[in-house]
Design an enzyme around this catalytic site. Structure first.
Site, PDB file in Angstrom:
ATOM      1  CB  SER A 207      -1.247   0.074   1.230  1.00 49.51           C
ATOM      2  OG  SER A 207      -1.972   0.922   0.967  1.00 49.51           O
ATOM      3  CG  ASP A 433      -6.862  -2.257  -3.735  1.00 49.45           C
ATOM      4  OD1 ASP A 433      -7.693  -1.588  -2.851  1.00 49.45           O
ATOM      5  OD2 ASP A 433      -6.010  -2.447  -3.573  1.00 49.45           O
ATOM      6  CG  HIS A 460      -5.743  -2.497   0.202  1.00 50.36           C
ATOM      7  ND1 HIS A 460      -5.052  -1.910  -0.709  1.00 50.36           N
ATOM      8  CD2 HIS A 460      -5.152  -2.338   1.247  1.00 50.36           C
ATOM      9  CE1 HIS A 460      -4.317  -1.166  -0.375  1.00 50.36           C
ATOM     10  NE2 HIS A 460      -4.312  -1.263   1.051  1.00 50.36           N
TER      11      HIS A 460
END
Length: 499
Positions: A207, A433, A460
Site C-alpha cells: 500500500s 481494490d 487490498h
C-alpha cells in the site's frame, strides 16, 4: 493504505517524548537482541511475536541533503528506527525488508504466513521489519495528544482542527515534523540496506509502502535486486492530491456496489442488487443512526460515522464482507451483537496511527489554498464519486486538515527523475481494490517496464499472507529469482460473484 477518514470515536491515551538524540551515524550498526528482553518486550502490546525474533534500533539522520547525504555536522540530530529481524533458518543469502503501509502503520511485526511456499523464502533470507520514522516504537514519534486543559470548548470546527494541528507541532517538534515525510523515508530504506550489509535491496512493500519503494526505485535504480509492490500507489499522481482522492472514491463505490449485489444474492443483509436502490437503503440506515444512534453494551453510542468507518475498512477485504453484512442487518433492526461491537472496536485505528497518517500525508503535499467555491466543488465531486456514504446533501466549505496544515515539503520537488530503469520489480494488484485501484498498478508497471500480477477478485494487499497459493508462489519465485517474472493473473475471492 490511504483511507477515507472519519472522526474517531475512541481515544487511545499515550505519551511519547518529543526530543531527539544527537550524534554521528557513521557506524550504521544494529545491535540485535532477543525481543523477549527489555526494553523490547513491550513493543508488541497484546500481539504475539515469534520467540526467534530479534529487535534493535538503527540511528539515522533527522535530515538528509537533497542527495541523501548527512548534513555536514558532527553533532547532527538523529532519529532511531525500531527494527526487527527473523533470522534465516540456514545459510543466509540476504534480507527481505517489509515496508508497511499507512502511512502511520507500524511494521515491526509484519503479518506473514510462513507455510509453503513462503517457507522457501525463510530458509535463506532474514525477514526485516521496521517502524518508519515518526511511527510506533521509532523515536521520536508523532504525538498529537491533547490534555483536557488544552481542549477548548464551544469553538468552531475549524478551531478544533487548528487546535489539533498546534498539538501535533508542539508535542512532536516543528523540526522533526519538517523531516517526517516520504522524502526522508526513501533514504531511511537505503540506510537500512547498508546497515544490513546487503549489496542490493530485496523488499516487499504494501500500500503506502509502495510509494516509498517506487520513489526508492527512481533514486537508487542500481541498488535494487528485487522489490514486490502490493496495493500500488501511482507516484506520478502525487502532484494532484484531488485526482487520486477522486479515483479512490470511485473505486470505493464500485466495491460497495459489488458488496450490495453479493449481499442481495446471498440474502446476508437488506440491500438491493440495484445500485440506486442499495444506495438509498444505505442512506436511510445512515440517517437513522445519525438521528438516533444505537448504544453498545458499554453505553457508548454508535453513530452514522461509526458505520461509515466500519464500511470503508471492511470493504477492503472480501473475507470481511460477512461481518459488514451482519452490521448492516443488525443496525437496521436496532441490534448490536458482541461480534459487531468487537468489529467496531478493532476497526477504529488508534489515535496514534490516525495522527501519524494525517501528519505524514500533509507534510508530503504541496501548500494548496482553495477558494470557498473550489473547496465546495471538490467536496461535491468526491461525494458524487462515492455516494453510498455521503447521505448529507449540504457540502461543508470547512477547510480540510491538510489545507490548514502549515508545514509542507512538496514531494514532487524532491523526486529524482532518473532515466535509468531498475530491473527486478513486480507489481501486484486486485482487480477490485477500493483504496489503491488496479489502474495504479498497471500504470506503474508500464512506467518501470515491469510485470504485473493481477488478482481477479476483491481485496487490498495479499502477498505472503498464505491465503492465495497462486499469488504467494509468484511472489516468492520473483523474490528468489528476480528478472524472470512475466504478467500473470491469479483468481481471487469474489471471482464471478458479481458483474
Amino acid at each position: 493504505m490511504r483511507v477515507i477518514m472519519k472522526p474517531l470515536r475512541r481515544t487511545l491515551v499515550f505519551f511519547i517524548f518529543s526530543v531527539f538524540l544527537c550524534g554521528t551515524v557513521s557506524a550504521r550498526q544494529i545491535e540485535w537482541q532477543s525481543c523477549m528482553t527489555s526494553p523490547y518486550s513491550d513493543w508488541f502490546g497484546k500481539e504475539s511475536s515469534s520467540p526467534e525474533l530479534l529487535c534493535g534500533y538503527l540511528s539515522v539522520p533527522l535530515k538528509y541533503t537533497d542527495t541523501g547525504k548527512d548534513v555536514s555536522d558532527e553533532n547532527i540530530p538523529l532519529v532511531r528506527l525500531a527494527m526487527t529481524k527473523l533470522p534465516a533458518k540456514s545459510k543466509r543469502k540476504g534480507s527481505v525488508i517489509i515496508i508497511s503501509g499507512g502511512p502511520g502503520l507500524p511494521g515491526i511485526n509484519p503479518y506473514i504466513n510462513f507455510d509453503w511456499p513462503v517457507t522457501n523464502l525463510r530458509e535463506s533470507w532474514d525477514i526485516i521489519g521496521f517502524d518508519p520514522r515518526g511511527v510506533g516504537q521509532s523515536f521520536p514519534a508523532i504525538n498529537c495528544q491533547q490534555s483536557n486543559q488544552e481542549r477548548l470548548v464551544n469553538v468552531s470546527e475549524k478551531q478544533l482542527i487548528l487546535q489539533k494541528i498546534n498539538a501535533c507541532i508542539h508535542n512532536t517538534g516543528a523540526e522533526v515534523i519538517r523531516h517526517i515525510g516520504s522524502h526522508e523515508a526513501v533514504y531511511d530504506i537505503e540506510r537500512i540496506r547498508q546497515a544490513l550489509g546487503d549489496k542490493q535491496l530485496t523488499a516487499v512493500a504494501y500500500s503506502y509502502g509502495t510509494q516509498i519503494a517506487a520513489l526508492y526505485a527512481e533514486r537508487f535504480p542500481s541498488s535494487i535486486r528485487s522489490i514486490v509492490f502490493d496495493g500500488v500507489v501511482d507516484i506520478d499522481d502525487l502532484n494532484d492530491n484531488f485526482s487520486w482522492k477522486l479515483r479512490q472514491a470511485h473505486s470505493y463505490q464500485e466495491t460497495f456496489d459489488r458488496f450490495a449485489a453479493w449481499c442481495a444474492r446471498t440474502k446476508s443483509c437488506p440491500l438491493s442488487s440495484d445500485r440506486n436502490q442499495a444506495i438509498h437503503q444505505f442512506h436511510q440506515l445512515l440517517l437513522k443512526l445519525h438521528n438516533s444512534p444505537l448504544t453498545d453494551s458499554r453505553g457508548e453510542s454508535i453513530s452514522s460515522d461509526d458505520l461509515i468507518s466500519l464500511t470503508t475498512e471492511l470493504l477492503l477485504w472480501r473475507s470481511s464482507w460477512p461481518t459488514l453484512a451482519t452490521a448492516v442487518r443488525q443496525f437496521s433492526q436496532g441490534i448490536v451483537s458482541n461480534e459487531i461491537e468487537t468489529a467496531l472496536n478493532s476497526s477504529i485505528a488508534s489515535e496514534k496511527v490516525s495522527d501519524a497518517l494525517g501528519v505524514i500525508l500533509c507534510v508530503d503535499q504541496s501548500d494548496e489554498q482553495l477558494s470557498q467555491e473550489q473547496r465546495k466543488s471538490r467536496k461535491k465531486a468526491l461525494a458524487d464519486a462515492f455516494p453510498a456514504v455521503n447521505f448529507e446533501r449540504e457540502q461543508s466549505d470547512l477547510p480540510e486538515f491538510c489545507e490548514l496544515w502549515p508545514i509542507h515539503r512538496d514531494l514532487q520537488q524532491t523526486r529524482l527523475k532518473n532515466t535509468v530503469l531498475p530491473s527486478g520489480l513486480l507489481f501486484v494488484a486486485h482487480k477490485y481494490d477500493p483504496t489503491t485501484p488496479w489502474i495504479n498498478a498497471r500504470k506503474m508497471a508500464d512506467k518501470f517496464s515491469a510485470p504485473l500480477l493481477t488478482i481477479n477478485g476483491d481485496g487490498h494487499t495479499l502477498a505472503l499472507a498464505g491465503t492465495n497459493l497462486c499469488v504467494d508462489e509468484a511472489v516468492v519465485r520473483h523474490l528468489l529469482f528476480p528478472g524472470k517474472s512475466e504478467d500473470i493473473t491469479c483468481q481471487g475471492s469474489g471471482t464471478g460473484d458479481t458483474n
